[in-house]
Design a protein around this motif. Sequence first.
Motif, PDB file in Angstrom:
ATOM      1  N   PRO A   1       0.805  -1.222   0.000  1.00 55.09           N
ATOM      2  CA  PRO A   1       0.000   0.000   0.000  1.00 55.09           C
ATOM      3  C   PRO A   1       0.838   1.272   0.000  1.00 55.09           C
ATOM      4  N   GLU A   2       2.149   1.128   0.230  1.00 50.13           N
ATOM      5  CA  GLU A   2       3.042   2.281   0.295  1.00 50.13           C
ATOM      6  C   GLU A   2       3.925   2.437  -0.945  1.00 50.13           C
ATOM      7  N   LEU A   3       4.196   1.330  -1.629  1.00 55.73           N
ATOM      8  CA  LEU A   3       5.063   1.356  -2.819  1.00 55.73           C
ATOM      9  C   LEU A   3       4.257   0.878  -4.025  1.00 55.73           C
ATOM     10  N   PRO A   4       3.776   1.780  -4.856  1.00 55.70           N
ATOM     11  CA  PRO A   4       2.926   1.398  -5.985  1.00 55.70           C
ATOM     12  C   PRO A   4       3.597   0.445  -6.977  1.00 55.70           C
ATOM     13  N   ASN A   5       4.941   0.431  -6.999  1.00 52.50           N
ATOM     14  CA  ASN A   5       5.644  -0.439  -7.950  1.00 52.50           C
ATOM     15  C   ASN A   5       6.017  -1.790  -7.342  1.00 52.50           C
ATOM     16  N   SER A   6       5.488  -2.112  -6.168  1.00 50.00           N
ATOM     17  CA  SER A   6       5.761  -3.412  -5.533  1.00 50.00           C
ATOM     18  C   SER A   6       4.456  -4.191  -5.432  1.00 50.00           C
ATOM     19  N   LYS A   7       4.208  -5.018  -6.436  1.00 53.30           N
ATOM     20  CA  LYS A   7       2.938  -5.757  -6.537  1.00 53.30           C
ATOM     21  C   LYS A   7       3.222  -7.261  -6.694  1.00 53.30           C
ATOM     22  N   TYR A   8       3.856  -7.825  -5.694  1.00 49.94           N
ATOM     23  CA  TYR A   8       4.260  -9.222  -5.811  1.00 49.94           C
ATOM     24  C   TYR A   8       3.137 -10.206  -5.505  1.00 49.94           C
ATOM     25  N   GLU A   9       2.079  -9.763  -4.868  1.00 49.70           N
ATOM     26  CA  GLU A   9       0.885 -10.606  -4.767  1.00 49.70           C
ATOM     27  C   GLU A   9       0.282 -10.808  -6.155  1.00 49.70           C
ATOM     28  N   THR A  10       0.076  -9.718  -6.863  1.00 48.06           N
ATOM     29  CA  THR A  10      -0.459  -9.799  -8.221  1.00 48.06           C
ATOM     30  C   THR A  10       0.461 -10.606  -9.118  1.00 48.06           C
ATOM     31  N   TYR A  11       1.759 -10.387  -8.978  1.00 43.20           N
ATOM     32  CA  TYR A  11       2.722 -11.082  -9.838  1.00 43.20           C
ATOM     33  C   TYR A  11       2.679 -12.597  -9.634  1.00 43.20           C
ATOM     34  N   VAL A  12       2.830 -13.053  -8.404  1.00 40.20           N
ATOM     35  CA  VAL A  12       2.918 -14.501  -8.173  1.00 40.20           C
ATOM     36  C   VAL A  12       1.566 -15.178  -8.393  1.00 40.20           C
ATOM     37  N   ALA A  13       0.502 -14.629  -7.821  1.00 39.68           N
ATOM     38  CA  ALA A  13      -0.794 -15.313  -7.854  1.00 39.68           C
ATOM     39  C   ALA A  13      -1.451 -15.280  -9.226  1.00 39.68           C
ATOM     40  N   HIS A  14      -1.133 -14.293 -10.036  1.00 44.89           N
ATOM     41  CA  HIS A  14      -1.815 -14.172 -11.328  1.00 44.89           C
ATOM     42  C   HIS A  14      -0.847 -14.187 -12.519  1.00 44.89           C
ATOM     43  N   GLU A  15       0.061 -13.242 -12.550  1.00 43.21           N
ATOM     44  CA  GLU A  15       0.917 -13.092 -13.736  1.00 43.21           C
ATOM     45  C   GLU A  15       1.870 -14.259 -13.918  1.00 43.21           C
ATOM     46  N   LEU A  16       2.522 -14.682 -12.847  1.00 41.80           N
ATOM     47  CA  LEU A  16       3.466 -15.794 -12.953  1.00 41.80           C
ATOM     48  C   LEU A  16       2.739 -17.110 -13.242  1.00 41.80           C
ATOM     49  N   VAL A  17       1.651 -17.362 -12.521  1.00 41.45           N
ATOM     50  CA  VAL A  17       0.886 -18.593 -12.759  1.00 41.45           C
ATOM     51  C   VAL A  17       0.441 -18.667 -14.223  1.00 41.45           C
ATOM     52  N   LYS A  18      -0.055 -17.568 -14.746  1.00 46.37           N
ATOM     53  CA  LYS A  18      -0.476 -17.525 -16.151  1.00 46.37           C
ATOM     54  C   LYS A  18       0.708 -17.788 -17.082  1.00 46.37           C
ATOM     55  N   TRP A  19       1.861 -17.205 -16.761  1.00 48.22           N
ATOM     56  CA  TRP A  19       3.053 -17.388 -17.604  1.00 48.22           C
ATOM     57  C   TRP A  19       3.514 -18.855 -17.591  1.00 48.22           C
ATOM     58  N   ILE A  20       3.571 -19.440 -16.403  1.00 52.27           N
ATOM     59  CA  ILE A  20       4.002 -20.835 -16.286  1.00 52.27           C
ATOM     60  C   ILE A  20       3.034 -21.760 -17.023  1.00 52.27           C
ATOM     61  N   ASP A  21       1.740 -21.560 -16.845  1.00 49.00           N
ATOM     62  CA  ASP A  21       0.753 -22.399 -17.533  1.00 49.00           C
ATOM     63  C   ASP A  21       0.832 -22.226 -19.049  1.00 49.00           C
ATOM     64  N   GLY A  22       1.257 -21.055 -19.496  1.00 43.62           N
ATOM     65  CA  GLY A  22       1.362 -20.807 -20.932  1.00 43.62           C
ATOM     66  C   GLY A  22       2.634 -21.314 -21.561  1.00 43.62           C
ATOM     67  N   ASN A  23       3.654 -21.605 -20.720  1.00 45.16           N
ATOM     68  CA  ASN A  23       4.958 -21.978 -21.271  1.00 45.16           C
ATOM     69  C   ASN A  23       5.429 -23.371 -20.872  1.00 45.16           C
ATOM     70  N   TYR A  24       4.718 -24.026 -19.958  1.00 45.88           N
ATOM     71  CA  TYR A  24       5.090 -25.380 -19.540  1.00 45.88           C
ATOM     72  C   TYR A  24       3.865 -26.300 -19.586  1.00 45.88           C
ATOM     73  N   LYS A  25       4.128 -27.583 -19.572  1.00 49.66           N
ATOM     74  CA  LYS A  25       3.057 -28.574 -19.653  1.00 49.66           C
ATOM     75  C   LYS A  25       2.468 -28.805 -18.254  1.00 49.66           C
ATOM     76  N   THR A  26       1.625 -27.888 -17.849  1.00 48.13           N
ATOM     77  CA  THR A  26       1.040 -27.942 -16.519  1.00 48.13           C
ATOM     78  C   THR A  26      -0.405 -28.417 -16.576  1.00 48.13           C
ATOM     79  N   ILE A  27      -0.882 -28.899 -15.453  1.00 53.12           N
ATOM     80  CA  ILE A  27      -2.327 -29.091 -15.263  1.00 53.12           C
ATOM     81  C   ILE A  27      -2.839 -27.749 -14.769  1.00 53.12           C
ATOM     82  N   ALA A  28      -3.423 -26.984 -15.633  1.00 51.07           N
ATOM     83  CA  ALA A  28      -3.753 -25.583 -15.341  1.00 51.07           C
ATOM     84  C   ALA A  28      -5.051 -25.472 -14.562  1.00 51.07           C
ATOM     85  N   ASP A  29      -4.996 -25.960 -13.329  1.00 50.53           N
ATOM     86  CA  ASP A  29      -6.180 -25.979 -12.470  1.00 50.53           C
ATOM     87  C   ASP A  29      -5.704 -25.905 -11.025  1.00 50.53           C
ATOM     88  N   LYS A  30      -6.457 -25.246 -10.180  1.00 45.84           N
ATOM     89  CA  LYS A  30      -6.029 -25.102  -8.785  1.00 45.84           C
ATOM     90  C   LYS A  30      -5.833 -26.451  -8.094  1.00 45.84           C
TER      91      LYS A  30
END
Length: 268
Positions: free
Chosen positions: A100-129
């Motif tokens: 809430p203090e550093l607008p450029n630090s969004k590691y919740e968004t990165y790991v939970a959404h952006e990274l998961v999407k990237w990994i599922d798009g680039n590796y042979k994953t079971i893309a389900d929780k």
Amino acid sequence: MKQLLLSLFVLIALNAAAANVDTVKTYSPSMKKEIKAVVVTPANYKEKSKFAVVYLLHGYSGNYANWVNSVPAIKALADQHQLIIVCPDGNYNSWYLDSPELPNSKYETYVAHELVKWIDGNYKTIADKKARAITGLSMGGHGALYLAFKHQDIFSVAGSMSGGVDIRPFPNNWDMTKLLGTYAAKPTNWDNASVINLTNLLTPNSLALIVQCGTEDFFYKVNVALHEKLTYQNIPHTFIANPGAHNWKYWADAIHYQLVFIKANLKE
């Protein structure tokens, strides 16, 4: 000479069967920057169609390479459990939050959404929780539970090793004031960032949970408090309190317990 040739053959065979370790560059749209990660894939990655994924988070002052460098056994564990293991970079002190203090630090968004999407798009994953888990050590133990509690649509299994599951007893540590402001001035930020305050998001069996901490660890008391609160709220979980301190010796042992639990609770 025959013995030498035999030894060389065995060495080549072992190397050929070893898990593969990739260092990849991912991209975070929310932070507008590239972020590195280590991805460990089992030796039979090419032969099998899809794999479950474990996101394995580093601690304060660490980086994406900590786990594979400090605990090389995770390569064998990826093979043993037939898992893709992803070790993202969480910056040295992000605590895996959207600050809430550093607008450029969004590691919740990165790991939970952006990274998961990237990994599922680039590796042979079971893309389900149902086939996706998260765990980590110290800051990463906090991060794993924090992200899993808040994103139960993304993860079905979560663990923590020596996790900072309540940061409020440590108001002057680990540069957290940069992320949250001071505890005196902005206590709500600290309350909202503490895992122990997020148990209301859980219902029985909504997540498979394993919490582990050494009895000589400075985070031991807050882990016991989390265990007691989960027990009071009738949230099933596995709690392991065993001798050990806040160090790689403990985590190198703990990751074995974590992955056995994770593998048993994933649905592939």
